[in-house]
Design a protein around this motif. Structure first.
Motif, PDB file in Angstrom:
ATOM      1  N   PHE A 219       0.807  -1.228   0.000  1.00  0.00           N
ATOM      2  CA  PHE A 219       0.000   0.000   0.000  1.00  0.00           C
ATOM      3  C   PHE A 219       0.839   1.277   0.000  1.00  0.00           C
ATOM      4  O   PHE A 219       0.281   2.368   0.003  1.00  0.00           O
ATOM      5  CB  PHE A 219      -0.935   0.011   1.228  1.00  0.00           C
ATOM      6  CG  PHE A 219      -1.835  -1.178   1.291  1.00  0.00           C
ATOM      7  CD1 PHE A 219      -2.907  -1.294   0.412  1.00  0.00           C
ATOM      8  CD2 PHE A 219      -1.602  -2.192   2.209  1.00  0.00           C
ATOM      9  CE1 PHE A 219      -3.749  -2.396   0.474  1.00  0.00           C
ATOM     10  CE2 PHE A 219      -2.433  -3.288   2.276  1.00  0.00           C
ATOM     11  CZ  PHE A 219      -3.506  -3.405   1.394  1.00  0.00           C
ATOM     12  N   GLY A 220       2.166   1.104   0.076  1.00  0.00           N
ATOM     13  CA  GLY A 220       3.022   2.281   0.028  1.00  0.00           C
ATOM     14  C   GLY A 220       2.775   3.200   1.207  1.00  0.00           C
ATOM     15  O   GLY A 220       2.783   2.787   2.366  1.00  0.00           O
ATOM     16  N   TYR A 221       2.504   4.476   0.850  1.00  0.00           N
ATOM     17  CA  TYR A 221       2.329   5.483   1.900  1.00  0.00           C
ATOM     18  C   TYR A 221       1.154   5.143   2.813  1.00  0.00           C
ATOM     19  O   TYR A 221       1.200   5.370   4.026  1.00  0.00           O
ATOM     20  CB  TYR A 221       2.118   6.844   1.244  1.00  0.00           C
ATOM     21  CG  TYR A 221       2.025   7.994   2.224  1.00  0.00           C
ATOM     22  CD1 TYR A 221       3.175   8.595   2.722  1.00  0.00           C
ATOM     23  CD2 TYR A 221       0.769   8.481   2.629  1.00  0.00           C
ATOM     24  CE1 TYR A 221       3.089   9.660   3.619  1.00  0.00           C
ATOM     25  CE2 TYR A 221       0.671   9.531   3.523  1.00  0.00           C
ATOM     26  CZ  TYR A 221       1.838  10.118   4.015  1.00  0.00           C
ATOM     27  OH  TYR A 221       1.750  11.157   4.907  1.00  0.00           O
ATOM     28  N   ASP A 222       0.128   4.568   2.266  1.00  0.00           N
ATOM     29  CA  ASP A 222      -1.060   4.244   3.060  1.00  0.00           C
ATOM     30  C   ASP A 222      -0.843   3.057   3.997  1.00  0.00           C
ATOM     31  O   ASP A 222      -1.681   2.798   4.871  1.00  0.00           O
ATOM     32  CB  ASP A 222      -2.239   3.938   2.132  1.00  0.00           C
ATOM     33  CG  ASP A 222      -2.658   5.160   1.335  1.00  0.00           C
ATOM     34  OD1 ASP A 222      -2.444   6.278   1.844  1.00  0.00           O
ATOM     35  OD2 ASP A 222      -3.174   4.975   0.216  1.00  0.00           O
ATOM     36  N   GLY A 223       0.231   2.361   3.803  1.00  0.00           N
ATOM     37  CA  GLY A 223       0.486   1.218   4.683  1.00  0.00           C
ATOM     38  C   GLY A 223       1.331   1.552   5.899  1.00  0.00           C
ATOM     39  O   GLY A 223       1.532   0.695   6.767  1.00  0.00           O
ATOM     40  N   ILE A 224       1.837   2.785   5.976  1.00  0.00           N
ATOM     41  CA  ILE A 224       2.731   3.139   7.081  1.00  0.00           C
ATOM     42  C   ILE A 224       1.972   3.222   8.401  1.00  0.00           C
ATOM     43  O   ILE A 224       2.387   2.655   9.424  1.00  0.00           O
ATOM     44  CB  ILE A 224       3.436   4.470   6.789  1.00  0.00           C
ATOM     45  CG1 ILE A 224       4.363   4.320   5.573  1.00  0.00           C
ATOM     46  CG2 ILE A 224       4.221   4.935   8.007  1.00  0.00           C
ATOM     47  CD1 ILE A 224       5.041   5.619   5.169  1.00  0.00           C
ATOM     48  N   LEU A 225       0.841   3.918   8.417  1.00  0.00           N
ATOM     49  CA  LEU A 225       0.126   4.126   9.671  1.00  0.00           C
ATOM     50  C   LEU A 225      -0.441   2.829  10.257  1.00  0.00           C
ATOM     51  O   LEU A 225      -0.293   2.597  11.459  1.00  0.00           O
ATOM     52  CB  LEU A 225      -0.992   5.158   9.477  1.00  0.00           C
ATOM     53  CG  LEU A 225      -1.657   5.644  10.762  1.00  0.00           C
ATOM     54  CD1 LEU A 225      -0.615   6.258  11.703  1.00  0.00           C
ATOM     55  CD2 LEU A 225      -2.765   6.665  10.456  1.00  0.00           C
ATOM     56  N   PRO A 226      -1.058   1.937   9.496  1.00  0.00           N
ATOM     57  CA  PRO A 226      -1.499   0.669  10.116  1.00  0.00           C
ATOM     58  C   PRO A 226      -0.324  -0.167  10.639  1.00  0.00           C
ATOM     59  O   PRO A 226      -0.459  -0.895  11.618  1.00  0.00           O
ATOM     60  CB  PRO A 226      -2.245  -0.034   8.983  1.00  0.00           C
ATOM     61  CG  PRO A 226      -1.792   0.616   7.731  1.00  0.00           C
ATOM     62  CD  PRO A 226      -1.507   2.046   8.099  1.00  0.00           C
ATOM     63  N   GLY A 227       0.830  -0.041   9.959  1.00  0.00           N
ATOM     64  CA  GLY A 227       2.001  -0.748  10.484  1.00  0.00           C
ATOM     65  C   GLY A 227       2.406  -0.223  11.848  1.00  0.00           C
ATOM     66  O   GLY A 227       2.779  -0.991  12.749  1.00  0.00           O
ATOM     67  N   GLN A 228       2.324   1.101  12.017  1.00  0.00           N
ATOM     68  CA  GLN A 228       2.696   1.713  13.290  1.00  0.00           C
ATOM     69  C   GLN A 228       1.679   1.410  14.390  1.00  0.00           C
ATOM     70  O   GLN A 228       2.049   1.187  15.547  1.00  0.00           O
ATOM     71  CB  GLN A 228       2.815   3.236  13.109  1.00  0.00           C
ATOM     72  CG  GLN A 228       4.040   3.687  12.347  1.00  0.00           C
ATOM     73  CD  GLN A 228       5.307   3.556  13.169  1.00  0.00           C
ATOM     74  OE1 GLN A 228       5.274   3.581  14.391  1.00  0.00           O
ATOM     75  NE2 GLN A 228       6.433   3.399  12.481  1.00  0.00           N
ATOM     76  N   THR A 229       0.417   1.412  14.049  1.00  0.00           N
ATOM     77  CA  THR A 229      -0.618   1.289  15.088  1.00  0.00           C
ATOM     78  C   THR A 229      -1.028  -0.141  15.380  1.00  0.00           C
ATOM     79  O   THR A 229      -1.437  -0.459  16.499  1.00  0.00           O
ATOM     80  CB  THR A 229      -1.866   2.083  14.660  1.00  0.00           C
ATOM     81  OG1 THR A 229      -2.326   1.610  13.383  1.00  0.00           O
ATOM     82  CG2 THR A 229      -1.548   3.571  14.559  1.00  0.00           C
ATOM     83  N   ILE A 230      -0.932  -1.037  14.392  1.00  0.00           N
ATOM     84  CA  ILE A 230      -1.419  -2.412  14.566  1.00  0.00           C
ATOM     85  C   ILE A 230      -0.268  -3.405  14.715  1.00  0.00           C
ATOM     86  O   ILE A 230      -0.280  -4.255  15.622  1.00  0.00           O
ATOM     87  CB  ILE A 230      -2.324  -2.817  13.378  1.00  0.00           C
ATOM     88  CG1 ILE A 230      -3.542  -1.885  13.294  1.00  0.00           C
ATOM     89  CG2 ILE A 230      -2.769  -4.267  13.507  1.00  0.00           C
ATOM     90  CD1 ILE A 230      -4.417  -2.128  12.078  1.00  0.00           C
ATOM     91  N   CYS A 231       0.751  -3.336  13.859  1.00  0.00           N
ATOM     92  CA  CYS A 231       1.803  -4.372  13.825  1.00  0.00           C
ATOM     93  C   CYS A 231       2.908  -4.124  14.846  1.00  0.00           C
ATOM     94  O   CYS A 231       3.276  -5.025  15.616  1.00  0.00           O
ATOM     95  CB  CYS A 231       2.397  -4.453  12.422  1.00  0.00           C
ATOM     96  SG  CYS A 231       1.176  -4.874  11.154  1.00  0.00           S
ATOM     97  N   LEU A 232       3.467  -2.919  14.875  1.00  0.00           N
ATOM     98  CA  LEU A 232       4.619  -2.674  15.750  1.00  0.00           C
ATOM     99  C   LEU A 232       4.307  -2.856  17.236  1.00  0.00           C
ATOM    100  O   LEU A 232       5.154  -3.350  17.989  1.00  0.00           O
ATOM    101  CB  LEU A 232       5.182  -1.275  15.492  1.00  0.00           C
ATOM    102  CG  LEU A 232       5.945  -1.099  14.168  1.00  0.00           C
ATOM    103  CD1 LEU A 232       6.511   0.306  14.061  1.00  0.00           C
ATOM    104  CD2 LEU A 232       7.069  -2.124  14.048  1.00  0.00           C
ATOM    105  N   PRO A 233       3.125  -2.479  17.764  1.00  0.00           N
ATOM    106  CA  PRO A 233       2.860  -2.736  19.185  1.00  0.00           C
ATOM    107  C   PRO A 233       2.858  -4.215  19.573  1.00  0.00           C
ATOM    108  O   PRO A 233       2.923  -4.547  20.756  1.00  0.00           O
ATOM    109  CB  PRO A 233       1.472  -2.105  19.395  1.00  0.00           C
ATOM    110  CG  PRO A 233       1.369  -1.046  18.349  1.00  0.00           C
ATOM    111  CD  PRO A 233       2.082  -1.616  17.164  1.00  0.00           C
TER     112      PRO A 233
END
Length: 760
Positions: A219-233
């Motif tokens: 998703f490119g740019y649109d995939g950054i925020l879900p990665g930060q909020t859902i995956c990294l925690p």
């Protein structure tokens, strides 16, 4: 609830809260995107606190403490790095921020510390060869894991339209390296201070990072925020779960390492290989990736081939070792470890085979008085003697038989040359006619020969040979006897007597009689010697000359002597309580050599005195010279008894060859002149040279005892003339039928009471 368990709930709540915020933001668009960057640093701090609680609650071993400390420090540094990223998010909102260099430095340092801690976890292999095999397996697994992570995780980030910053890519690369190393490492942990499942959970953090990379690639740019909020925690959540797992897993048994991981790595590297081959990129457009994946697959295949060669070589070595081990076990099962001769198992196999085809002849050989060597010189010398005798037996047997050691000092020879049994027996007796072993010991042996036709059970043949050997010992030892019908009856009677002794001891058929020890000056009883009698329910009173040797041979003399000791002390204490403390100066039970070698004998004496309350100096243990001459261990026991206050009497003094030298090493308190020097001592010196010699010995003994400060007792006094003569020679105490026969405790009680009345 444990500390790590509480923190698991907190990180779960933070992960759910972050995911919920993302869903709310996507639905409403309200608020700042910077809030999505807070979950990772806050959760990392919670994970660090969970690891710290684990270290405080469990006090892990140094290796485990090092790993968890590194993980705690890594979490704190990652929290700082992503905290810097969160601060940048608030500055650049509503645009999504790139990882600042300062944040990348802290986060990268945290990952490097974590990688170092993971690398220091021990895997339980210490040998150089084992470490080589393990590194080979781990190289295969790491390469396979790294290729698939690169192809599907990192490569899309490099080729995506929206390029990541260099700092962000560095963090992702380190995270992938940590995940690949952790996955490889956990498969080989088979025990130790770090729980294997806990490390497995830490390794699962790579899935969260892979999900971030996948979202960005798709998703490119649109995939950054879900990665930060859902995956990294999920990363600090998994570390918190790992700390909880370590807390509850303390003391559990380790599991076996995953030997299948290298083969899984082959399958893993085939996935990107198939991907690049089926997509068939055009020349110049992805050819480098094709080469990389194909090269990695070739490298993995080569390493697996090397591994397979190593495994095959190991298997061949293991098969050789197993064959050698089985041969060794077979040899040990059929041969005696000390002498190298065949043992009872091998002899029975050969006997069974011989008796199945034809008749067989066997010699049973037993060393005479072997226990004397063990007792006097020690078991090491005894073992050397057994080895020397085995060599002599092997040489004397030659090609005419198969020698074997059955047990202890008992050997056997299966005669394989018909008619040569007598010659073999004679050669054995000749071989030991001269001293053998390094200590040049002269030993003798008794042998029994028995023959049996085909079909005879081997046990019957051995029984007959044993009966013949028993007959040889009964005839004076140091010879051999051929079995004849009925020869087993004395041996059976002796074995039956041993069984009856055990039953009699359990049934309480033994009783004590007491022979007075009398003052030759005033006729007063000053002591007693305790003598054991067997009151058989059918045979009546059995002579001690009959059952004492049997008790010695069977070892029952130890429990029998223990009973005599305790009963003597109990009765002496009863007489003291009834007649006063001066009634008897000494009570003397006899002690056998087997008792002196019993490791519990000193404790038995101490217990008998304590239970009865008898003073130690009233107990006089009577020992023969043959019992005393049994080596350093016996002398050690005697000195322990002497130190307790127990007095020791040397019985039958004057009959041995070393009587005088004994008094220098033996802590004797009483010397008892043997009866052989008392018999006919009353005869006139001029009328009997023998009587004169006896008087000379008796006079020398009492003078020697007086010089050494020892008390003396003259044994075997049978008339008043002997008592008078001994008194004139200097003896003040005597014992014998003239002075008092052995009587029951009740009869001796009456005697003591009468003496007390006369004295009053």
């Amino acid at each position: 609830m444990t500390g790590p368990a509480r923190y698991v709930r907190v990180t779960v709540a933070l992960a759910l809260l972050s995911t919920g915020w993302y869903g709310w933001w996507m639905a409403t668009g309200r608020g700042t995107v910077a809030l999505g960057y807070l979950a990772m640093p806050v959760s990392s701090v919670v994970a660090a606190l969970a690891v710290r609680a684990l270290r405080r609650e469990t006090s892990p071993a140094p290796v485990g403490r090092r790993f968890w400390t590194a993980l705690e420090i890594g979490c704190l540094l990652v929290a700082v790095g992503f905290g810097v990223l969160a601060a940048q998010a608030f500055v650049s909102a509503p645009e999504l921020p790139s990882m600042p260099v300062l944040g990348a430095v802290f986060a990268g340092a945290g990952l490097l510390v974590s990688i170092w801690g993971m690398g220091r976890v021990p895997v339980g292999v210490t040998s150089r060869y084992g470490r080589f095999r393990q590194w080979l397996d781990r190289s295969i697994a790491f390469l396979g894991c790294a290729v698939i992570l690169w192809h599907f995780g990192l490569l899309p980030l490099f080729t995506a339209e929206q390029q990541w910053s260099g700092a962000g890519l560095a963090i992702l690369i380190l995270t992938f390296a940590f995940a690949a190393g952790a996955i490889t490492k956990v498969s080989y942990i088979v025990g130790g201070p770090v729980d294997r499942l806990a490390v497995r959970v830490v390794a699962m953090t790579g899935l969260a990072v892979g999900a971030v990379a996948l979202l960005d690639g798709m998703f490119g740019y649109d995939g950054i925020l879900p990665g930060q909020t859902i995956c990294l925690p999920l990363i600090p959540l998994l570390i918190t779960v790992a700390a909880y797992r370590q807390r509850v897993a303390d003391g559990r048994q380790p599991r076996r390492g995953n030997v299948w991981l290298p083969y899984l790595a082959v399958a893993a590297v085939d996935i990107p290989l198939a991907d690049v081959l089926f997509r068939a990129p055009a020349l110049g457009d992805g050819i480098g990736e094709v080469r990389l994946v194909v090269g990695a697959a070739a490298a993995v295949t080569a390493l697996v081939s090397v591994r397979q060669w190593v495994v095959n070589r190991d298997n061949a070595r293991l098969l050789r070792e197993r064959a050698a081990s089985e041969a060794r076990f077979q040899y040990e099962a059929t041969h005696d470890a000390l002498t190298g001769l065949g043992n009872r198992v091998l002899l029975r196999e050969r006997l069974d085979a011989a008796l199945a085809d034809a008749g067989a002849t066997v010699l049973l050989v037993d060393l005479d008085d072997f226990n004397t060597v063990n007792d006097s010189l020690g078991h090491d010398v005894g073992d050397e003697l057994l080895v020397a005798f085995a060599d002599a037996l092997r040489a004397a047997t030659g090609d005419d038989g198969v020698p074997a050691r059955l047990a202890g000092d008992e050997f056997a020879v299966l005669v394989t040359t018909p008619g040569r049994d007598t010659a073999v027996a004679d050669r054995i007796m000749t071989a030991i006619s001269a001293p053998i072993s390094a200590h040049r010991l002269l030993v003798h042996a008794s042998a029994g020969i028995a023959s049996a036709p085909a079909g005879t059970p081997a046990s019957h043949l051995l029984r007959d040979a044993d009966a013949a050997m028993y007959a040889a010992k009964q005839r004076g030892k140091a010879n051999w006897v051929r079995y004849a019908a009925g020869m087993e009856k004395p041996a059976q009677a002796d074995a039956q007597l041993g069984g009856e002794l055990r039953r009699a001891l359990d049934a309480g058929e033994f009783a004590l009689v007491y022979q007075p020890i009398v003052s030759l000056v005033d006729g007063r009883t000053i002591g007693v010697e305790a003598l054991v009698r067997w009151i058989h329910p059918e045979r009546g009173t059995v002579s001690p000359a009959e059952f004492i040797p049997a008790a010695e041979r069977t070892g029952l003399i130890v429990p029998l002597g223990r009973w005599v000791l305790r009963e003597t002390c109990r009765q002496a204490a009863a007489w003291t309580a009834e007649f006063g403390p001066d009634v008897l100066e000494k009570v003397g039970p006899n002690v056998s050599v087997r008792q002196l070698h019993d490791p519990d004998f000193v404790a038995d004496v101490r217990g008998a005195l304590a239970d009865s309350g008898l003073p130690a100096d009233r107990l006089v243990l009577e020992l023969t010279e043959s019992a005393v001459l049994r080596g350093h261990q016996v002398l050690k026991v005697l000195h322990e008894l002497h130190d307790m206050g127990v007095r020791l009497a040397l019985d039958d003094f004057g009959t041995g060859e070393s009587s005088l030298s004994l008094l220098r090493a033996f802590p004797a308190a009483v010397v008892k002149l043997d009866k052989s020097f008392v018999d006919n001592i009353e005869l006139d010196e001029e009328g009997s040279a023998a009587a004169g010699a006896r008087q000379a010995v008796a006079r020398a003994v009492v003078q020697l005892a007086d010089a050494l400060g020892l008390a003396t007792v003259a044994e075997g006094i049978e008339n008043q003339e002997q008592a008078d003569r001994l008194r004139r020679l200097g003896y003040t105490v005597g014992q014998g039928y003239h002075l008092g026969r052995p009587v029951s405790a009740a009869a001796l009680t009456a005697r003591l009471a009468a003496e007390q009345r006369v004295a009053a």
